[in-house]
Design a protein around this motif. Structure first.
Motif, mmCIF file in Angstrom:
data_model
loop_
_atom_site.group_PDB
_atom_site.id
_atom_site.type_symbol
_atom_site.label_atom_id
_atom_site.label_comp_id
_atom_site.label_asym_id
_atom_site.label_seq_id
_atom_site.Cartn_x
_atom_site.Cartn_y
_atom_site.Cartn_z
ATOM 1 N N VAL A 367 0.836 -1.208 0.000
ATOM 2 C CA VAL A 367 0.000 0.000 0.000
ATOM 3 C C VAL A 367 0.868 1.255 0.000
ATOM 4 C CG1 VAL A 367 -1.617 1.355 1.383
ATOM 5 C CG2 VAL A 367 -2.014 -1.081 1.041
ATOM 6 N N ILE A 368 1.863 1.314 0.872
ATOM 7 C CA ILE A 368 2.718 2.502 0.960
ATOM 8 C C ILE A 368 3.562 2.664 -0.301
ATOM 9 C CG2 ILE A 368 4.608 3.566 2.243
ATOM 10 C CD1 ILE A 368 1.893 3.672 3.638
ATOM 11 N N ALA A 369 4.008 1.550 -0.870
ATOM 12 C CA ALA A 369 4.786 1.627 -2.109
ATOM 13 C C ALA A 369 3.939 2.195 -3.240
ATOM 14 C CB ALA A 369 5.318 0.246 -2.475
ATOM 15 N N LEU A 370 2.703 1.717 -3.378
ATOM 16 C CA LEU A 370 1.807 2.247 -4.422
ATOM 17 C C LEU A 370 1.504 3.723 -4.178
ATOM 18 C CD1 LEU A 370 -0.712 -0.726 -4.870
ATOM 19 C CD2 LEU A 370 1.046 0.036 -6.480
ATOM 20 N N THR A 371 1.314 4.088 -2.920
ATOM 21 C CA THR A 371 1.044 5.491 -2.575
ATOM 22 C C THR A 371 2.217 6.379 -2.964
ATOM 23 O OG1 THR A 371 -0.336 4.783 -0.714
ATOM 24 C CG2 THR A 371 0.453 7.060 -0.706
ATOM 25 N N ASN A 381 7.019 18.777 -9.055
ATOM 26 C CA ASN A 381 7.338 18.249 -7.730
ATOM 27 C C ASN A 381 6.583 18.964 -6.621
ATOM 28 O OD1 ASN A 381 8.979 16.526 -5.937
ATOM 29 N ND2 ASN A 381 9.903 18.465 -5.320
ATOM 30 N N GLN A 382 6.234 20.236 -6.825
ATOM 31 C CA GLN A 382 5.494 20.980 -5.800
ATOM 32 C C GLN A 382 4.232 20.245 -5.368
ATOM 33 O OE1 GLN A 382 5.429 24.428 -8.627
ATOM 34 N NE2 GLN A 382 5.399 25.589 -6.729
ATOM 35 N N MET A 383 3.493 19.718 -6.331
ATOM 36 C CA MET A 383 2.232 19.064 -6.023
ATOM 37 C C MET A 383 2.465 17.700 -5.388
ATOM 38 S SD MET A 383 -1.009 19.314 -5.906
ATOM 39 C CE MET A 383 -1.363 20.758 -6.915
ATOM 40 N N ARG A 388 1.594 14.004 -0.553
ATOM 41 C CA ARG A 388 2.033 13.084 0.505
ATOM 42 C C ARG A 388 1.701 13.631 1.886
ATOM 43 N NH1 ARG A 388 6.357 12.813 -2.984
ATOM 44 N NH2 ARG A 388 7.655 14.111 -1.650
ATOM 45 N N MET A 389 1.780 14.930 2.071
ATOM 46 C CA MET A 389 1.401 15.531 3.356
ATOM 47 C C MET A 389 -0.098 15.424 3.587
ATOM 48 S SD MET A 389 3.735 18.980 3.360
ATOM 49 C CE MET A 389 2.910 19.573 4.828
#
Length: 452
Positions: A367-371, A381-383, A388-389
Motif C-alpha cells: 500500500v505505501i509503495a503504491l502510494t 514536484n510541488q504538487m 504526501r502531506m
C-alpha cells in the motif's frame, strides 16, 4: 559600502589629470575591462589633451560597453559595482562614469533534472536572468511579448523580470501581480521560492498557487495562454501565474505525443492523485471497520498477515510514511551514486527486514509503495510533496470513522480547493466554476485540427 578586498582600483594618468577605475574583482570580466574600457581611453588620450567639463562625454563615447551612463548618485554607483560595472572617477569632477563589464561565468544550458520528458526539446533555464529571457524570446517571435524589470529586497536588490503577451494577458491579473511585487518590503529576496511565498494568495495551504518550471517550452506555452511569467535573477525556477490545479498534472509530453496517448497518461496522473491521498486511508478503514466488503479469500489472507502485528493499521501507515520521507530526503541530499544505493537498500533491505520482524504486514508495504509511486507521478514536484502531506489527516479521520471519515475529509478537501484562488482567479477552473468551453483541454488532450 563597507571596505572589502574585493574592490580593486587602477589609476591612469592622462596628461595632467588622474582617472581612477574602481571595480569588484569577482564581478568584472577583466579581459573585457581591458579591451573595452581601459584600452580605448589610453589609446585616445595618450597624445591629446581634454577639457575638464567634457571629459565624461569623451570617455562615454570611447567605451565599448553595451551599458554606459554618467551619474552623481551614490546608490547608482554602489549598485553598479555590485552588478559587475566599472566605475570611472575623474580628478576634480563630481560626475562618475559607470560602464557595465560583468563576468560571464554562467552554467551552460542543460536539460532540467526535475522535469524529464520523453519527446521534446532538451534545453532548460539557468541562473542567468538575460539567458532565461533569451530562451523565451527564441521561441516567441510575436512582437507583443513585453518584459518589465523590477528590484525586490531593500538590501539584496534582486532583479526580477515580468514577462507577458500584451494582447493576451488579463489586465486585472497583470495589475494585481505588479501591485503585489511593488508592495514587497523585505531586506532580501534570494530565490524564486521566497518571492512565491511573498506574492501568493494564501500561505496556509499545501496547494501551490504559483507553478514553477525549468522548461522554456512549458513556460512559453503558458505565455501564449495569457499567463504571466516571473524570472528571478540567479534562479532557474521560473514562476507562472495565475495557475489552476489541473495545470500541475499536465506535461509537455501530452502535446508531443499522439492525442490518444497524451489523454491516457493525463487521466493516469489524475487517478494517481486520488490514489496518493486515499489508498492508505482506505486500507485502514477496511482493516479496522469494513472488512465485510472484502471477498472471503482476500479477507482470510489479510487476517493471517495482520493477526500477530503489534501495531494498529493506522500506526503501521504512519510509521511507513515517515520512513519513506526519511529515505527520500536522504536520497535527495546525498551524491547520485550513493543516493541510488540508499534507494535500493531502503526499499529492499529495510522493507524486508521490517516485515520479517513482524512490525508491519506485507500488505502495508504494498500500500505505501503504491502510494509513494502515485505521488511521484505528478510532473511538478510541488504538487507531489503536498499530496504526501495531505494523506496524513485523511488517514487520521479514517482511523476513527472509517469510510465516513474518508468521505468527510474528501468533501472538506474539495470545498477547500473550490474556495482557493490564484491571483483572484478560481483554482479549480474550469471545474468550479464549471466552464464547458474551457474544460475541453482539462482531462482529455484535444486533437489538433488543420484549418484550411
Amino acid at each position: 559600502m563597507h571596505f572589502t578586498d574585493e574592490i580593486k582600483e587602477r589609476t591612469i594618468n592622462i596628461q595632467k589629470q588622474k582617472l581612477v577605475i574602481v571595480y569588484m574583482d569577482s564581478m568584472v570580466d577583466k579581459q573585457s575591462l581591458e579591451t573595452n574600457v581601459i584600452g580605448p581611453i589610453i589609446e585616445a588620450y595618450s597624445e591629446q589633451t581634454f577639457s575638464k567639463n567634457g571629459l565624461q562625454i569623451s570617455i562615454m563615447s570611447l567605451i565599448k560597453s553595451a551599458e554606459v551612463k554618467c551619474s552623481t548618485n551614490i546608490t547608482d554607483i554602489v549598485n553598479g559595482l555590485r552588478t559587475g560595472a566599472s566605475i570611472l572617477l575623474v580628478e576634480n569632477d563630481e560626475a562618475t562614469v559607470i560602464a557595465s563589464v560583468p563576468t560571464a561565468e554562467d552554467r551552460s544550458i542543460q536539460e532540467p533534472e526535475n522535469e524529464k520528458i520523453i519527446k521534446g526539446p532538451r534545453d532548460g533555464f539557468t541562473e542567468s536572468l538575460n539567458k532565461n529571457i533569451y530562451l523565451l524570446q527564441k521561441r516567441n517571435k510575436y512582437e507583443n511579448l513585453v518584459a518589465k524589470n523590477f528590484e525586490v529586497g531593500e538590501k539584496s536588490k534582486t532583479k526580477i523580470s515580468l514577462l507577458y503577451m500584451d494582447d493576451l494577458v488579463d489586465r486585472d491579473v497583470l495589475s494585481e501581480v505588479i501591485h503585489r511585487i511593488q508592495k514587497i518590503k523585505v531586506e532580501r529576496v534570494q530565490s524564486s521560492g521566497e518571492l512565491e511565498e511573498l506574492i501568493e494568495d494564501r500561505s496556509f495551504t499545501i496547494f501551490p498557487q504559483v507553478l514553477t518550471t525549468e522548461r522554456p517550452d512549458r513556460a512559453n506555452s503558458y505565455l501564449l495562454e495569457g499567463k504571466v511569467i516571473i524570472i528571478v535573477d540567479g534562479n532557474p525556477q521560473i514562476l507562472v501565474l495565475p495557475i489552476t490545479f489541473i495545470s500541475f498534472y499536465q506535461s509537455p509530453d501530452d502535446y508531443n505525443n499522439r492525442w490518444l496517448v497524451g489523454s491516457f497518461f493525463r487521466l493516469v496522473r489524475m487517478l494517481s492523485f486520488l490514489i496518493a491521498i486515499s489508498l492508505p486511508a482506505i486500507y485502514i478503514s477496511v482493516v479496522s471497520f469494513h472488512s465485510e466488503i472484502l471477498p472471503i479469500g482476500l479477507l482470510y489472507a489479510l487476517r493471517v498477515q495482520t493477526e500477530f502485528i503489534p501495531l494498529s493499521p493506522f500506526l503501521e501507515a504512519i510509521l511507513m510514511q515517515i520512513i519513506l520521507e526519511i529515505l527520500k530526503e536522504a536520497a535527495i541530499r546525498l551524491p547520485s551514486p550513493i543516493a541510488q544505493t540508499i534507494g535500493v537498500v531502503g526499499g529492499l533491505v529495510i522493507g524486508t527486514a521490517i516485515v520479517e520482524a513482524g512490525i508491519v504486514s506485507n500488505v502495508m508495504i504494498v500500500v505505501i509503495a503504491l502510494t509513494a509511486i502515485a505521488s511521484f507521478v505528478a510532473p511538478v514536484n510541488q504538487m507531489g510533496t503536498g499530496v504526501r502531506m495531505l494523506a496524513f489527516p485523511i488517514m487520521f479521520l479514517a482511523n476513527f470513522f472509517g469510510f465516513l471519515g474518508i468521505t468527510v475529509s474528501l468533501t472538506m478537501l474539495l470545498t477547500h480547493l473550490c474556495k482557493l484562488e490564484s491571483f483572484k482567479k478560481p483554482y479549480m477552473y474550469p471545474i468550479a466554476p464549471l466552464d464547458f468551453k474551457g474544460i475541453k483541454d482539462t482531462f482529455i488532450r484535444p486533437k489538433k485540427k488543420i484549418h484550411l
